[in-house]
Design an enzyme around this catalytic site. Structure first.
Site, PDB file in Angstrom:
ATOM      1  N   ASN A   1       0.806  -1.235   0.000  1.00 12.35           N
ATOM      2  CA  ASN A   1       0.000   0.000   0.000  1.00 12.35           C
ATOM      3  C   ASN A   1       0.836   1.281   0.000  1.00 12.35           C
ATOM      4  O   ASN A   1       0.443   2.271  -0.621  1.00 12.35           O
ATOM      5  CB  ASN A   1      -1.013  -0.013   1.148  1.00 12.35           C
ATOM      6  CG  ASN A   1      -0.378  -0.141   2.509  1.00 12.35           C
ATOM      7  OD1 ASN A   1       0.689  -0.729   2.640  1.00 12.35           O
ATOM      8  ND2 ASN A   1      -1.007   0.415   3.512  1.00 12.35           N
TER       9      ASN A   1
ATOM     10  N   GLU B   1       3.749  -4.658  12.273  1.00 10.12           N
ATOM     11  CA  GLU B   1       2.761  -3.597  12.072  1.00 10.12           C
ATOM     12  C   GLU B   1       1.654  -4.206  11.220  1.00 10.12           C
ATOM     13  O   GLU B   1       1.865  -4.494  10.037  1.00 10.12           O
ATOM     14  CB  GLU B   1       3.389  -2.394  11.381  1.00 10.12           C
ATOM     15  CG  GLU B   1       4.494  -1.765  12.234  1.00 10.12           C
ATOM     16  CD  GLU B   1       5.139  -0.533  11.614  1.00 10.12           C
ATOM     17  OE1 GLU B   1       6.072  -0.009  12.218  1.00 10.12           O
ATOM     18  OE2 GLU B   1       4.710  -0.118  10.516  1.00 10.12           O
TER      19      GLU B   1
ATOM     20  N   CYS C   1      -3.328   1.402   6.420  1.00  8.39           N
ATOM     21  CA  CYS C   1      -3.757   0.642   7.602  1.00  8.39           C
ATOM     22  C   CYS C   1      -4.393   1.552   8.640  1.00  8.39           C
ATOM     23  O   CYS C   1      -5.108   1.096   9.514  1.00  8.39           O
ATOM     24  CB  CYS C   1      -2.555  -0.071   8.194  1.00  8.39           C
ATOM     25  SG  CYS C   1      -1.256   1.076   8.663  1.00  8.39           S
TER      26      CYS C   1
HETATM   27  P1  NAD Z   1      -0.075  -9.302   3.329  1.00  3.22           P
HETATM   28  O1  NAD Z   1       0.003  -9.738   4.746  1.00  3.22           O
HETATM   29  O2  NAD Z   1      -0.939 -10.074   2.409  1.00  3.22           O
HETATM   30  O3  NAD Z   1       1.374  -9.315   2.661  1.00  3.22           O
HETATM   31  C1  NAD Z   1       2.428  -8.565   3.182  1.00  3.22           C
HETATM   32  C2  NAD Z   1       3.739  -9.208   2.781  1.00  3.22           C
HETATM   33  O4  NAD Z   1       3.860 -10.469   3.420  1.00  3.22           O
HETATM   34  C3  NAD Z   1       3.884  -9.455   1.290  1.00  3.22           C
HETATM   35  O5  NAD Z   1       5.205  -9.166   0.924  1.00  3.22           O
HETATM   36  C4  NAD Z   1       3.605 -10.947   1.178  1.00  3.22           C
HETATM   37  O6  NAD Z   1       4.217 -11.542   0.060  1.00  3.22           O
HETATM   38  C5  NAD Z   1       4.217 -11.445   2.457  1.00  3.22           C
HETATM   39  N1  NAD Z   1       3.691 -12.716   2.960  1.00  3.22           N
HETATM   40  C6  NAD Z   1       2.433 -13.191   2.852  1.00  3.22           C
HETATM   41  N2  NAD Z   1       2.329 -14.384   3.482  1.00  3.22           N
HETATM   42  C7  NAD Z   1       3.546 -14.661   4.001  1.00  3.22           C
HETATM   43  C8  NAD Z   1       4.082 -15.746   4.762  1.00  3.22           C
HETATM   44  N3  NAD Z   1       3.340 -16.786   5.129  1.00  3.22           N
HETATM   45  N4  NAD Z   1       5.386 -15.701   5.120  1.00  3.22           N
HETATM   46  C9  NAD Z   1       6.157 -14.636   4.774  1.00  3.22           C
HETATM   47  N5  NAD Z   1       5.708 -13.595   4.041  1.00  3.22           N
HETATM   48  C10 NAD Z   1       4.415 -13.602   3.672  1.00  3.22           C
HETATM   49  O7  NAD Z   1      -0.484  -7.764   3.380  1.00  3.22           O
HETATM   50  P2  NAD Z   1      -0.795  -6.815   2.155  1.00  3.22           P
HETATM   51  O8  NAD Z   1      -2.067  -7.280   1.540  1.00  3.22           O
HETATM   52  O9  NAD Z   1       0.413  -6.674   1.335  1.00  3.22           O
HETATM   53  O10 NAD Z   1      -1.045  -5.407   2.899  1.00  3.22           O
HETATM   54  C11 NAD Z   1      -2.273  -5.024   3.409  1.00  3.22           C
HETATM   55  C12 NAD Z   1      -2.364  -5.338   4.883  1.00  3.22           C
HETATM   56  O11 NAD Z   1      -1.260  -4.744   5.562  1.00  3.22           O
HETATM   57  C13 NAD Z   1      -3.585  -4.748   5.545  1.00  3.22           C
HETATM   58  O12 NAD Z   1      -4.076  -5.667   6.478  1.00  3.22           O
HETATM   59  C14 NAD Z   1      -3.051  -3.522   6.265  1.00  3.22           C
HETATM   60  O13 NAD Z   1      -3.815  -3.092   7.353  1.00  3.22           O
HETATM   61  C15 NAD Z   1      -1.711  -4.006   6.685  1.00  3.22           C
HETATM   62  N6  NAD Z   1      -0.809  -2.874   6.917  1.00  3.22           N
HETATM   63  C16 NAD Z   1      -0.482  -2.527   8.194  1.00  3.22           C
HETATM   64  C17 NAD Z   1       0.344  -1.442   8.436  1.00  3.22           C
HETATM   65  C18 NAD Z   1       0.708  -0.993   9.836  1.00  3.22           C
HETATM   66  O14 NAD Z   1       1.579  -0.127   9.956  1.00  3.22           O
HETATM   67  N7  NAD Z   1       0.089  -1.504  10.866  1.00  3.22           N
HETATM   68  C19 NAD Z   1       0.861  -0.735   7.366  1.00  3.22           C
HETATM   69  C20 NAD Z   1       0.514  -1.115   6.069  1.00  3.22           C
HETATM   70  C21 NAD Z   1      -0.316  -2.203   5.854  1.00  3.22           C
HETATM   71  O1  6OD Z   2       3.787   6.594   8.776  1.00  4.81           O
HETATM   72  C1  6OD Z   2       4.343   5.544   9.105  1.00  4.81           C
HETATM   73  O2  6OD Z   2       5.463   5.498   9.612  1.00  4.81           O
HETATM   74  C2  6OD Z   2       3.638   4.267   8.922  1.00  4.81           C
HETATM   75  N1  6OD Z   2       4.270   3.170   9.366  1.00  4.81           N
HETATM   76  C3  6OD Z   2       2.448   4.252   8.296  1.00  4.81           C
HETATM   77  C4  6OD Z   2       1.682   3.078   8.088  1.00  4.81           C
HETATM   78  C5  6OD Z   2       0.648   3.108   7.245  1.00  4.81           C
HETATM   79  C6  6OD Z   2      -0.123   1.951   6.982  1.00  4.81           C
HETATM   80  O3  6OD Z   2      -0.615   1.681   5.907  1.00  4.81           O
END
Ligand code: NAD
Ligand code: 6OD
Length: 502
Positions: A171, A270, A304
């Site tokens: 994202n 995260e 997120c």
């Molecule tokens: P995802 O969990 O599907 O994938 C993230 C990464 O993990 C990708 O590189 C993927 O290839 C890898 N991955 C997937 N399964 C794996 C496994 N079993 N072992 C190792 N690696 C693996 O997430 P996404 O769809 O790319 O991103 C969206 C999600 O991320 C949403 O839930 C969002 O809320 C969350 N997010 C959280 C934050 C935060 O700061 N809290 C920030 C951005 C996104």
């Molecule tokens: O602003 C940041 O440092 C941060 N980790 C943002 C996360 C955004 C989630 O999609």
């Protein structure tokens, strides 16, 4: 940066397919068995790149290169020299701003106005912040009494962890990757990065920058691929990886945690959110509408920290829903390089199916679709993209799945409340705990609620206002640990105590 230049580059990109290779030991290399996968532009559905897909052996090559770098020039380099290099990485990202911007927009379709204000500058700012911060981190020391009267001196030193595995989402690709890579390198570690399979571009480009500024080979490595049974899982299982830092879905975090458990490795997670925004009748109405429109629809709802649950005091509920609906109607989808475009597509057709599934579920669960709820009618080539309508829902029970589960799209459910206690109870009724936004001019109420909302970050009369020194992370299934400022330094270095008997 010129928008004309960018626009014509988009057109060129449509006809020219890039090649994103692995970056191992300072060189771009093919995957060992030559496997590739396609990188799709979500704006028009076209293939923009063929990406080398790393297998277990390629991940091992990258980890071994990173391990060698720990005991080579990088491991021996003085702290200031190391941090100077990272400052130069920040400068070079800014020098090559347009290239990073184009690569990020090609992968994600996000509007240029957002990417040039947020994604790329933050990529540089992450390196700048941690280069400065680590220069100034003090270490503890204590003078300790002993029976013989001579005493002892205790002092702490920081050492890097070693090879850090960095697994990233799609994202905010450059922003979130550098948010982890910058402090990891500033603390003296080396990294193997696994970008999302959806967004391999900017992580690949960063390899060129590392070489240009003289970061030694093997310090920054990139392996492309997927999660389970692919590069992501191989990285989490590699015995020479000292720690895993991950941003992504909560369920993926749980899977990774199981994989790293045998090696008892530190993790920083995260994860997802189902974030509440609380709007009180005493709020500055137009600021609250603008703020919630932004926190719901920014990056097509794919942050997120976006607000998917909006609680509005009953006396202003109807007026608020109407005003938010008006904002949703003004969002303009289309060419991300046009300054007038304000909302991009979802990341993929697959993700669009998921989001549309939630739109349908909202109807089945008895909700009212106030606006949106489907796919917009767009002309070619955008009709081949992954666009969805910005959507506002009302009338759902607080137990509805759409109110409980993270959708990760441009959608919120708006619910009225009658008292502060009721709003707080609804806000906290979730397994997630990433962030909240409070809109009120009553500061006592704002501080009172901020202390009671069970989240890692509360914004009062703002959203996504970031100071990179502050603790960032979630409670519940939104994450483990805190990053940002000294909290990142604490994760990416190990404190060792030395006790000297005097
Ligand atoms: P995802 O969990 O599907 O994938 C993230 C990464 O993990 C990708 O590189 C993927 O290839 C890898 N991955 C997937 N399964 C794996 C496994 N079993 N072992 C190792 N690696 C693996 O997430 P996404 O769809 O790319 O991103 C969206 C999600 O991320 C949403 O839930 C969002 O809320 C969350 N997010 C959280 C934050 C935060 O700061 N809290 C920030 C951005 C996104
Ligand atoms: O602003 C940041 O440092 C941060 N980790 C943002 C996360 C955004 C989630 O999609």
């Amino acid at each position: 940066m010129s928008e004309t230049l960018l626009h014509s580059t988009l057109e060129n990109r449509s006809s020219k397919i890039q090649s994103y290779r692995l970056f191992i030991n300072g060189e771009y290399v093919d995957a060992s068995i030559g496997a590739t996968f396609e990188d799709i532009n979500p704006v028009n559905g076209q293939v923009i790149a063929r990406v080398s897909e790393a297998n277990v052996d390629d991940v091992d090559r990258a980890v071994q290169a990173a391990k060698r770098a720990m005991s080579g020039e990088w491991g021996k380099m003085g702290t200031n020299a190391r941090l100077d290099l990272l400052s130069r990485v920040a400068d070079r990202i800014m020098d090559r701003f347009d290239e990073f911007l184009e690569a990020e927009i090609a992968d994600t379709g996000k509007p240029v106005s957002w990417a040039k204000a947020i994604d790329i500058p933050r990529g540089a700012a992450n390196f700048r912040l941690f280069a400065n911060l680590v220069r100034n981190v003090p270490n503890e020391s204590y003078q300790t009494d002993t029976e013989d009267g001579f005493g002892a001196l205790n002092y702490a030193i920081r050492v890097p962890l070693g090879v850090v595995g960095v697994i990233c989402p799609w994202n905010l690709p450059l922003l979130l990757m550098t948010w982890k890579v910058a402090p990891a390198l500033a603390c003296g570690n080396t990294v193997v990065v696994k970008p999302s399979e959806e967004t391999p571009g900017t992580a690949t480009l960063l390899g060129e920058v590392m070489n240009e500024v003289g970061v030694p080979a093997g310090v920054y490595n990139v392996v492309h691929g997927f999660g389970p049974g692919s590069a992501g899982e191989a990285l989490t299982q590699h015995p020479d990886v000292a720690a895993i830092t991950f941003t992504g879905e909560s369920q993926t975090g749980a899977a990774i945690m199981k994989r790293v458990a045998d090696g008892v490795k530190p993790v920083s997670f995260e994860l997802g959110g189902k974030n509440p925004a609380l709007v009180f009748a005493d709020a500055d109405f137009s600021a609250a509408v603008s703020g919630v429109a932004r926190s719901t629809f920014a990056n097509c709802g794919q942050v997120c920290l976006c607000s998917e649950r909006v609680y509005v005091e009953r006396s202003i509920f109807d007026r608020f829903v109407e005003a938010l609906t008006d904002r949703a109607g003004k969002l303009k989808m289309g060419d991300p390089f046009q300054g007038s475009t304000t909302m991009g597509p979802l990341i993929s057709k697959e993700h669009r199916e998921k989001v549309l599934g939630y739109y349908e579920l909202a109807r089945e669960e008895g909700g009212t679709v106030v606006t949106g709820g489907g796919v917009p009618e767009l002309e070619d080539p955008y009709s081949n993209g992954s666009f969805v309508q910005p959507t506002i829902l009302t009338g759902l029970s607080e137990n509805a799945r759409v109110v409980k589960e993270e959708v990760f799209g441009p959608v919120c459910h708006v619910q009225p409340f009658d008292s502060e206690e009721e709003a707080l109870a609804m806000a906290n009724d979730t397994e997630y705990g990433l962030c909240a936004a409070l809109w009120t001019q009553n500061l006592s109420r704002a501080h009172r609620l901020a202390a009671q909302i069970d989240v890692g970050i509360t914004w009062i009369n703002s959203w996504l206002l970031r100071d990179l020194r502050t603790p960032f992370g979630g409670t519940g299934i939104s994450g483990i640990g805190r990053e940002g400022g000294i909290h990142s330094v604490n994760f990416y270095s190990e404190l060792r105590n030395v006790c000297v008997k005097l």
